[in-house]
Design an enzyme around this catalytic site. Structure first.
Site, PDB file in Angstrom:
ATOM      1  N   LYS A 150      49.435  43.401  -9.601  1.00  0.00           N
ATOM      2  CA  LYS A 150      50.752  42.841 -10.107  1.00  0.00           C
ATOM      3  C   LYS A 150      51.637  43.841 -10.786  1.00  0.00           C
ATOM      4  CE  LYS A 150      50.961  41.571 -14.700  1.00  0.00           C
ATOM      5  NZ  LYS A 150      50.644  42.491 -15.843  1.00  0.00           N
ATOM      6  N   HIS A 180      43.476  41.098 -13.235  1.00  0.00           N
ATOM      7  CA  HIS A 180      42.319  41.441 -13.816  1.00  0.00           C
ATOM      8  C   HIS A 180      41.403  40.601 -14.937  1.00  0.00           C
ATOM      9  CE1 HIS A 180      44.910  42.912 -17.047  1.00  0.00           C
ATOM     10  NE2 HIS A 180      43.553  43.124 -17.856  1.00  0.00           N
ATOM     11  N   GLU A 218      48.107  40.311 -28.419  1.00  0.00           N
ATOM     12  CA  GLU A 218      47.794  41.722 -28.391  1.00  0.00           C
ATOM     13  C   GLU A 218      48.440  42.567 -29.641  1.00  0.00           C
ATOM     14  OE1 GLU A 218      47.818  43.645 -24.481  1.00  0.00           O
ATOM     15  OE2 GLU A 218      49.529  42.420 -24.439  1.00  0.00           O
ATOM     16  N   ASP A 237      55.093  39.263 -17.294  1.00  0.00           N
ATOM     17  CA  ASP A 237      54.058  40.299 -17.388  1.00  0.00           C
ATOM     18  C   ASP A 237      52.444  39.515 -17.713  1.00  0.00           C
ATOM     19  OD1 ASP A 237      52.890  42.861 -17.811  1.00  0.00           O
ATOM     20  OD2 ASP A 237      52.746  42.479 -19.920  1.00  0.00           O
ATOM     21  N   HIS A 242      48.149  36.104 -15.824  1.00  0.00           N
ATOM     22  CA  HIS A 242      47.174  36.013 -16.419  1.00  0.00           C
ATOM     23  C   HIS A 242      46.940  34.416 -17.010  1.00  0.00           C
ATOM     24  CE1 HIS A 242      46.896  40.122 -15.645  1.00  0.00           C
ATOM     25  NE2 HIS A 242      47.347  40.423 -16.664  1.00  0.00           N
TER      26      HIS A 242
END
Ligand code: BG6
Length: 492
Positions: A150, A180, A218, A237, A242
């Site tokens: 991506k 991932h 995060e 993003d 994800h």
């Protein structure tokens, strides 16, 4: 049972962008780990390519440095490193131009029994041109695959351009779109929890589940990636890929098998059933934030605007939203999604909150009965907690207590937790697409995301500032509290 290593077939892996950050930080360390574990056998090779001039020896020295930097000392001894370096080589190739292709061709074997994989660790604008050149150079055979990362586009239309360009050269079964998160052990464990236990499935629906929360928080900022990040933002993003993938794994119907298309068909149905969010309801169902100065990881940190060079930006570094899935299983069950940078803690988790008991038989003195929760902690401190009510042990009458049935994976198992790229790279070689996104999934995800982006644009408001080191703007708390619920925030 101890971990098992099943060797993969011999392969040639060509990494475009072979001297880039992803290669040094993730791909080479992951391949080293698999080599050390004995999963890479025979004459398998890794050929890094990029436009710069570099000798094989210089590249091997750089790879050694990367391993020393990104692999823990107890996981690398000199012998294993030397063994791995023999598999590594370098070639100068102009991915989008003419130079170096005949040399690349001559450095690849003629044996079509070897799996041949091209990993495009480059800017997505280059995916199409590089694929065209791979085709033109006659490098594709039956066992050839291509891996792309991506971002696949920045909206539905631009994703089409990328997918068309790659699809003009490779068949869908040869294209491995990496997310991932799907390679993380705990994410795969979600499938084991749901589909290897009979206990949960009867409860896994709107009749018993009150709501679901997915948080990927995060503490880091944009870390020198501002050129990319400022054109993307948290929704593109993290949520488009994800978080929606996590949502799919929580919400999908049991697939018939672990076969790649069986799993991806079910995920696709979830994406298609997401209730649209657009100009009519985005202000009610979404919150955008951008971090201001504050404290993170024990130190003072600057604002997003400072990190990107002091400019004003309308890019969101935080997003929370309330999604709903319009189908029989999930009708009326909100999925609260939240992600951001510079938040109070680094934590990724899925919280499945069950409905309260229908009637309490206990007196007020016993204390309140809290609804059950299943908390799946993806990182760090991977594990699963099932929150239950028990009687507080000891004399003093019936007092109720909310406690977790707690399984920490680190305490329960000795096996090391492999990096997501280790699993995914080996799946590429095996040709197993289960943990990779199919084109229609990417399309469906953009289909849902685009109207949110359009609504924000139409609204024209700046993202709400939040102090670094907090859980985002207060509007995000209000988003869930309006429904009489709260975000799960618990130190594991
Ligand atoms: C990447 C995003 O895909 O995932 C980054 O581009 C983010 O912005 C990263 O930091 C998070 O991954 P992980 O594995 O550290 O949770």
């Amino acid at each position: 049972m101890t971990a098992q290593t099943i060797p993969v077939d011999p392969f040639e892996l060509v990494v475009f962008g072979g001297t880039g950050d992803l290669a040094y930080r993730k791909l080479l360390p992951a391949l080293f780990q698999r080599d050390r574990a004995g999963q890479i056998v025979g004459p398998s090779r890794i050929l890094a390519v990029s436009r710069r001039e570099m000798s094989d020896d210089a590249f091997r020295a750089a790879t050694r440095e990367a391993i020393e930097r990104f692999v823990a000392p107890e996981e690398r001894d000199a012998q294993c490193v030397d063994h791995f370096l023999q598999r590594v080589a370098y070639a100068t190739v102009d991915g989008t131009g003419e130079g170096g292709w005949s040399e690349l061709r001559s450095r690849l074997g003629n044996d079509e029994d070897f799996v041949r994989a091209f990993y495009l660790a480059v800017n997505p604008d280059l995916f199409g041109p590089i694929c065209r050149n791979i085709g033109k150079a006659g490098l594709i055979h039956d066992k050839t695959r291509v891996v792309i990362e991506k971002p696949i586009g920045k909206d539905f239309d631009t994703a089409q351009v990328v997918n068309e360009a790659v699809g003009a050269v490779f068949d869908e079964h040869q294209i491995f779109r990496i997310d991932h998160y799907l390679g993380k052990e705990t994410v795969q464990n979600l499938m084991a929890l749901r589909f290897a236990n009979a206990l949960l499935e009867p409860l896994w629906n709107a009749a018993h589940i009150d709501h679901v929360q997915i948080t990927v928080a995060e503490t880091i900022g944009v870390e020198g990636r501002s050129a990319y990040y400022d054109t993307a933002g948290a929704l593109r993003d993290m949520v488009q890929n994800h978080i929606l993938q996590l949502l799919c794994l929580v919400a999908m119907e049991p697939p018939m098998s672990m076969d790649a298309d069986a799993v991806r068909d079910e995920k696709l149905k979830v994406l298609k059933a997401l209730q649209p969010i657009g100009v009519d309801n985005a202000d009610r169902l979404t919150v955008r934030g951008q971090y201001a100065a504050g404290a993170s990881n024990g130190g003072a940190v600057g604002a997003y605007a400072d990190e990107i060079g002091g400019e004003t930006s309308a890019t969101e570094t935080f997003v929370s939203l309330k999604a709903e899935i319009a189908n029989w299983r999930w009708s009326g069950v909100p999925f609260y999604l939240r992600t951001g940078k510079r938040l109070a803690a680094r934590v990724s988790e899925i919280v499945v909150a069950f409905r309260p008991i229908p009637h309490s038989i206990f007196t007020k003195d016993a204390g309140s009965v809290v609804a059950n929760q299943l908390v799946i902690r993806l990182q760090p401190d991977e594990g699963v907690k099932l929150w239950l009510m028990i009687k507080d042990p000891g004399p003093g009458g019936m007092r109720l207590k909310h406690v977790p049935l707690d399984m920490s994976f680190a305490e329960a198992f000795e096996a090391r937790n492999p990096d997501a790229y280790e699993r995914l790279l080996m799946d590429v070689i095996r040709g197993d697409q289960t943990l990779f996104m199919r084109r229609d999934e990417v399309d469906a995800a953009w289909h849902w995301i685009d109207p949110i982006l359009a609504a924000w644009k139409a609204e024209g408001e700046a993202p709400k500032p939040y102090t670094s080191g907090t859980w985002g703007p207060s509007a995000s708390v209000a988003l869930i509290e309006r429904d009489g619920r709260t975000w799960h925030e618990e130190a594991f």
